[in-house]
Structures are given as structure tokens and as C-alpha cells.
Design an enzyme around this catalytic site. Structure first.
Site, short mmCIF file in Angstrom:
data_model
loop_
_atom_site.label_atom_id
_atom_site.label_comp_id
_atom_site.label_asym_id
_atom_site.label_seq_id
_atom_site.Cartn_x
_atom_site.Cartn_y
_atom_site.Cartn_z
N VAL A 48 21.47 27.35 19.29
CA VAL A 48 20.90 26.03 19.54
C VAL A 48 20.52 25.41 18.19
CG1 VAL A 48 20.03 26.28 21.90
CG2 VAL A 48 18.71 27.21 20.01
N LYS A 79 21.63 9.78 14.89
CA LYS A 79 20.31 9.89 15.54
C LYS A 79 19.34 8.95 14.82
CE LYS A 79 16.49 13.07 16.30
NZ LYS A 79 15.92 14.42 16.10
N ILE A 347 15.42 22.77 11.17
CA ILE A 347 16.45 22.73 10.12
C ILE A 347 15.87 22.10 8.85
CG2 ILE A 347 18.71 21.75 9.50
CD1 ILE A 347 19.51 22.17 12.47
N GLY A 434 1.64 17.66 1.58
CA GLY A 434 2.58 18.60 2.22
C GLY A 434 3.07 18.12 3.57
P1 FAD Z 1 20.07 32.69 14.09
O1 FAD Z 1 20.90 31.53 14.44
O2 FAD Z 1 19.54 33.52 15.21
O3 FAD Z 1 20.91 33.61 13.12
C1 FAD Z 1 20.56 34.94 12.88
C2 FAD Z 1 21.67 35.63 12.13
O4 FAD Z 1 21.24 36.93 11.76
C3 FAD Z 1 22.94 35.78 12.94
O5 FAD Z 1 24.07 35.55 12.13
C4 FAD Z 1 22.91 37.24 13.34
O6 FAD Z 1 24.18 37.76 13.57
C5 FAD Z 1 22.27 37.85 12.10
N1 FAD Z 1 21.67 39.16 12.34
C6 FAD Z 1 20.55 39.46 13.06
N2 FAD Z 1 20.37 40.79 13.06
C7 FAD Z 1 21.38 41.33 12.34
C8 FAD Z 1 21.76 42.67 12.01
N3 FAD Z 1 21.10 43.73 12.44
N4 FAD Z 1 22.86 42.84 11.27
C9 FAD Z 1 23.59 41.79 10.81
N5 FAD Z 1 23.29 40.51 11.12
C10 FAD Z 1 22.20 40.29 11.87
N6 FAD Z 1 16.15 23.25 15.10
C11 FAD Z 1 16.36 21.97 14.77
O7 FAD Z 1 16.27 21.62 13.60
N7 FAD Z 1 16.69 21.06 15.73
C12 FAD Z 1 16.73 21.37 17.04
O8 FAD Z 1 17.06 20.53 17.86
C13 FAD Z 1 16.43 22.70 17.42
N8 FAD Z 1 16.43 23.07 18.70
C14 FAD Z 1 16.07 24.35 19.03
C15 FAD Z 1 15.92 24.72 20.36
C16 FAD Z 1 15.50 25.99 20.68
C17 FAD Z 1 15.29 26.36 22.11
C18 FAD Z 1 15.29 26.96 19.67
C19 FAD Z 1 14.88 28.35 20.00
C20 FAD Z 1 15.46 26.61 18.36
C21 FAD Z 1 15.82 25.31 18.02
N9 FAD Z 1 15.93 24.92 16.71
C22 FAD Z 1 16.16 23.63 16.38
C23 FAD Z 1 15.81 25.91 15.64
C24 FAD Z 1 17.21 26.26 15.15
O9 FAD Z 1 17.98 26.73 16.23
C25 FAD Z 1 17.12 27.31 14.06
O10 FAD Z 1 16.22 26.92 13.08
C26 FAD Z 1 18.47 27.48 13.41
O11 FAD Z 1 19.46 27.71 14.35
C27 FAD Z 1 18.43 28.61 12.43
O12 FAD Z 1 18.45 29.84 13.08
P2 FAD Z 1 18.57 31.11 12.15
O13 FAD Z 1 19.77 30.95 11.29
O14 FAD Z 1 17.25 31.34 11.52
O15 FAD Z 1 18.77 32.29 13.22
#
Ligand code: FAD
Length: 501
Positions: A48, A79, A347, A434
């Protein structure tokens, strides 16, 4: 002697991981520093995160991405802000634009004049004096003109995009710039016994990847910062009680709106995010007041078109990591915390986290004073955004369900109390250090929730009444003309940036 940073290991290939990889590959170009990103297709990403803030344009610009190419590659739409329905009261809606209102008159902020005219019964809603709001409400889009002689035409915009396509797009950028990608699950993290730093991560196939600086982008798992380094978490559910989300994309059938919709419901709210090829939908709710099956049924009943995937259930704890940088590990993205997606801030917070890594990059080794400063800056940003999001819940007048009654009883942080009281009692709208959101953003939520100063600001009383009312009419007229000239959002995309064209 401090150890110079020669290798960076990024754990995770979601939005956070690939944004960090792309940005660092540009920032570190020419330095003899390797960047490796490890991700696991088995685990996948959170899937997401499709609505952004205007800051994303600065990020893309820093990388040198072409905006039209980026839009096409990610099926993005424009947007102009967020429409909030049923937040203040059932049946009521207001808009939070990425723009200001009107224009200062006689050196006094527009909102003071508007407030006076409103009290005199001669003003419309605040959104009537904002071009971006009016474009959005008419499903239109035009590029802003940054002509300072005409403040009415100055506004900002962001995007709705396919987050997976964005990560893929950045991956291409980063790999071309020399980032090495490894596709494997990490099974172990090796922490040095003497200094407590992360020394290496071990992959399922037995390979060991060592590094000097680790960036934890492993999402909610917090593989390094939480599981290996045991950094604690500030749980903010007493302020932001929603703890669950369900996301479902669906076919798009309606006109694509140039704004996100946030529609309050019985025990939380739902989002609607239009992309070029589909619509993103989700519901955010508090599990104390609504079950997963109730939320799923409710969401499926609200979709514009046929669902395109099974519901994706996500549990979370609103809050933040107590230290986002600890030892030789910096957490970015969901590994660092999560404040629920009401204002699409995650983000932008990833970007902010990356910019601190740039600013304090430990070329010559990690210095605790810099680590402390980065943690201070990140904490500040989290707390300011937290307050802004709490405002949406605490200012509601809804008491129709136990969830909304609960929201009315929340004991909000002192920083937010002070801000609201200063505005109510004296009309001052302050921007703290901030703070990511401008005063106009606060104003849009405060006025949308019918929170206004108790008295009209003295400096706004000086203008002759007739002149004030005429000027407001002129502003409204100019905005109506601007909207009249603009074409539809869909037509703009079809003409300039249609995916696949
Ligand atoms: P993830 O996308 O979860 O990526 C994690 C990565 O770590 C993956 O590649 C996974 O494979 C890897 N990984 C984990 N464990 C291991 C392991 N053991 N070995 C190897 N790799 C591993 N943000 C916005 O700015 N706008 C929005 O509209 C928005 N809507 C959202 C709605 C919901 C319900 C939620 C929960 C979040 C939302 N967000 C939004 C937040 C946004 O989704 C995240 O900030 C963004 O996707 C970044 O996620 P991430 O990369 O931190 O984690």
C-alpha cells in the site's frame, strides 16, 4: 580511530528501500562506497502507500526523473489535496488543499479577513477562495503558475501512484547507478559482541553480507532496528487508536478525481485513491470497535467497481521507534514507525529520513553527536505530524458511535492543546519548528471542523467593510474564471501523460 564508511547495506526493497537506494546512489556518486540492497520476494512488500505529498516532486527532481515519464511508469494521477467527508459531522465535507487561501490584504493574513467577513455574513466557505480546492471539486486539473504577482494561481500538487511500480522504477535508476541488488531472505543478523554494531546479515543460502552502515527498510518487521538491536517503540495508540487496515484495489468506473478521499465511517475511515488503471481503496479502523469481517464487508460494499484482488489485512501500532538511528543502523519507512495514512505522510517521512542520512552521512565514521541530532530531528517531525493527525480525530463533533465518543475523550498532547487554544482564543496560527504542514493546512482542518477564533483579529477590522466584501467577491470571481479555463483531470492526463501512450 573512527571507521570510515565504505559500504552501505539496505535491508528491504519496498518504497523505503528503493527510495533510499536511488537517492544514496546519486548522493554517493564518485565516492568509493558500495551500496547493496537485499530484498525477499517471498516476504514481499506491504503493498500500500499510493497517495503522496508535494514533497515527492522534490525527491523526483533531485534524482532528475522526468515527471511525465514517471507518471506514465507508475500509472499516476494528480493530487491537489484530500477531501474529508463525514469527519466534522455526518453529511459534512471539507477539503485540505496543497495551497493557500486568498491573498494577504494590507499586510494581514487572508484568513483574518475571511473570518471577519464570515462573521458579517458576507463570505463563503474558506475553500471558495482557493483555486486548487475549486479545481479539485470540479474534477479539473491545470499546472500551477508560480507567478508571484498572482498568489491565487500558486499551488502545489502531489500524485497518486502505483507504489510497486514506483519501487520498480527507482530500482532501475539505482541499479543503473551501481546499486547491487540481492534477492534472498535474511535469516540471521550478526551483531558485534564488543561494540554492539551490526556486522553482517546472513542470507538463507548461507552468504554473509557485511557492511559499515545498515539501513533498515524491512517494514513493520524491523529486522535490524527492532529484532537485532532491540530499540524500543513509543506506542501512541492512546492518541491515535486505529490499529488495523484492509486494502482492496478495484476497477475504476468513475471519473478520476484529482484528490484523495477520506471518508469517516463508524469506527475509523476509508480511503479512495484513483490511479490511471484502477482505484485504491482501504479502510482504517480500530479493532476495539470493529471486527475484521465487519470492516471487510463494509469496504467491499463501498467499491466503485469490481475488486481486483483479495482484501489485504494489515495490523499496525501507531507510534515511532525510540531511536531511528542506533549504532550503525538507521531505520527508514515502516521500520522507523507509522502514524496511519490519514494525511499520506509516510513517504514524505521516508524522504525526510533519507535527507538526514545525506546531511549527516558518516563518511569518516559514525559520531554519536550526529546520531543524536538525526534522532532529535526525526522525533520532532514525527511528533508534529502526530499532532496534525490527532487534530482530525479530536476536533470532530461526531458522537454517533462509541468510537467517535472515544475520540472526544482523548487527552491530546500539550503541544496540540496549545496550538488549538492559541488559535481559538487569539486567532494566532503558529508553525512550530520541524513542522511539515504549513499553516494553511492546519487552517483547512480547523475551519473544516468549525474551530474558529473567538474574536475577529483587530488588524482585520481596519479595512472598510464594503471594500473587504468587494475584494472577496473579486477573488471568488478570479477563481471561478481560473476553473473555467481549466480542462478535466482525465483530459489533462490523456493529453500529457497517459500510461502506455
Ligand atoms: P515494506 O513495503 O513492507 O518493505 C519491506 C521490505 O523488507 C520488503 O522488500 C521485504 O521483502 C523486505 N524484508 C523484510 N524482511 C526481510 C527479510 N527477512 N529478508 C529480506 N528482506 C526482508 N504512505 C503514504 O505515503 N501514503 C499512503 O497513502 C499510505 N497509505 C498506507 C496505508 C496503509 C494501510 C499502511 C499500512 C501504510 C500506508 N502508507 C502510506 C505507508 C507506506 O505504505 C510505507 O511507508 C511504504 O510502503 C514503505 O514501506 P517500507 O518500504 O518501509 O516497508
Amino acid at each position: 580511530m573512527d571507521k570510515a564508511t565504505k559500504s552501505v547495506v539496505i535491508v528491504g526493497g519496498g518504497t523505503a528501500g528503493w527510495m533510499a537506494a536511488a537517492s544514496l546512489s546519486k548522493f554517493l556518486a564518485g565516492h568509493d562506497i558500495s551500496i547493496t540492497l537485499i530484498e525477499s520476494a517471498d516476504i514481499g512488500t506491504v503493498g500500500v502507500g499510493e497517495a503522496t505529498l508535494p514533497a515527492i516532486r522534490e525527491f523526483n527532481h533531485y534524482l532528475g526523473l522526468d515527471e511525465v515519464e514517471f507518471i506514465k511508469a507508475t500509472n499516476a494521477t494528480f493530487k491537489l489535496g484530500i477531501e474529508f467527508q463525514n469527519w466534522h459531522q455526518l453529511g459534512n465535507s471539507f477539503f485540505h488543499p496543497f495551497a493557500g487561501y486568498g491573498a494577504p490584504m494590507h499586510g494581514v493574513d487572508f484568513y483574518h479577513h475571511w473570518h471577519r467577513a464570515k462573521v458579517e455574513g458576507a463570505a463563503g466557505e474558506l475553500g471558495d477562495y482557493c483555486l486548487a480546492t475549486q479545481l479539485a471539486m470540479n474534477n479539473k486539473f491545470a499546472q500551477p503558475s508560480m507567478n508571484n504577482n498572482n498568489p491565487l494561481s500558486v499551488f502545489n500538487y502531489a500524485f497518486h501512484f502505483d507504489a510497486i511500480a514506483y519501487a520498480r522504477y527507482l530500482r532501475q535508476f539505482a541499479e543503473q547507478a551501481g546499486v547491487k541488488r540481492i534477492e534472498q531472505r535474511i535469516s540471521k543478523v550478526h551483531v558485534g559482541v564488543e561494540n554492539g554494531d551490526i556486522e553482517s546479515v546472513e542470507l538463507q543460502d548461507g552468504r554473509v553480507i557485511a557492511g559499515d552502515l545498515f539501513i533498515d527498510c524491512s517494514g513493520f518487521a524491523g529486522l535490524l532496528i527492532k529484532k537485532a538491536l532491540h530499540v524500543g517503540y513509543d506506542d501512541w495508540r492512546h492518541w491515535l487508536p486505529c490499529d488495523s487496515a484492509i486494502a482492496v484495489p478495484c476497477q475504476s468506473v468513475a471519473d478520476i478525481t484529482p484528490y484523495t478521499q477520506s471518508i469517516a465511517m463508524e469506527s475509523g475511515w476509508r480511503w479512495r485513491i484513483p490511479l490511471q488503471h484502477r482505484t485504491g481503496n482501504g479502510v482504517v479502523f480500530c479493532s476495539d470497535y470493529m471486527s475484521e469481517s465487519q470492516a471487510t464487508d463494509w469496504l467491499l460494499g463501498q467499491l466503485d467497481g469490481e475488486p481486483l484482488a483479495d482484501p489485504n489485512v494489515i495490523r499496525f501500532i501507531t507510534g515511532k521507534r525510540q531511536k531511528m538511528w542506533h549504532k550503525n543502523c538507521v531505520a527508514i519507512g515502516l521500520a522507523s514507525g507509522f502514524l496511519e495514512p490519514l494525511e499520506s505522510t509516510s513517504i514524505a517521512m521516508i524522504q525526510n529520513g533519507i535527507s538526514h542520512i545525506h546531511q549527516f552521512f558518516p563518511f569518516a565514521g559514525i559520531k554519536q553527536i550526529e546520531v543524536d541530532e538525526v534522532n532529535r530531528l526525526n522525533d520532532l517531525q514525527y511528533e508534529r505530524i502526530r499532532d496534525f493527525i490527532i487534530l482530525h480525530y479530536c476536533a470532530t463533533q461526531r458522537i454517533d458511535t462509541p468510537f467517535w465518543q472515544h475520540c472526544q475523550r482523548i487527552d491530546i498532547p500539550d503541544s496540540l492543546k496549545h496550538k488549538i487554544e492559541l488559535f481559538k482564543q487569539r486567532g494566532h496560527l503558529i508553525k512550530y519548528d520541524g513542522e511539515s504542514f504549513e499553516r494553511d493546512s492546519w487552517l483547512s482542518i480547523l475551519s473544516g471542523m468549525a474551530i474558529m477564533p473567538e474574536q475577529v483579529e483587530t488588524s482585520a477590522q481596519m479595512m472598510p467593510q464594503q471594500q473587504l466584501h468587494q475584494q472577496l467577491q473579486q477573488i471568488q470571481h478570479a477563481i471561478e474564471q481560473g476553473v473555467g479555463f481549466a480542462g478535466s483531470h482525465a483530459a489533462f492526463i490523456n493529453k500529457h501523460c497517459k500510461a502506455g501512450a
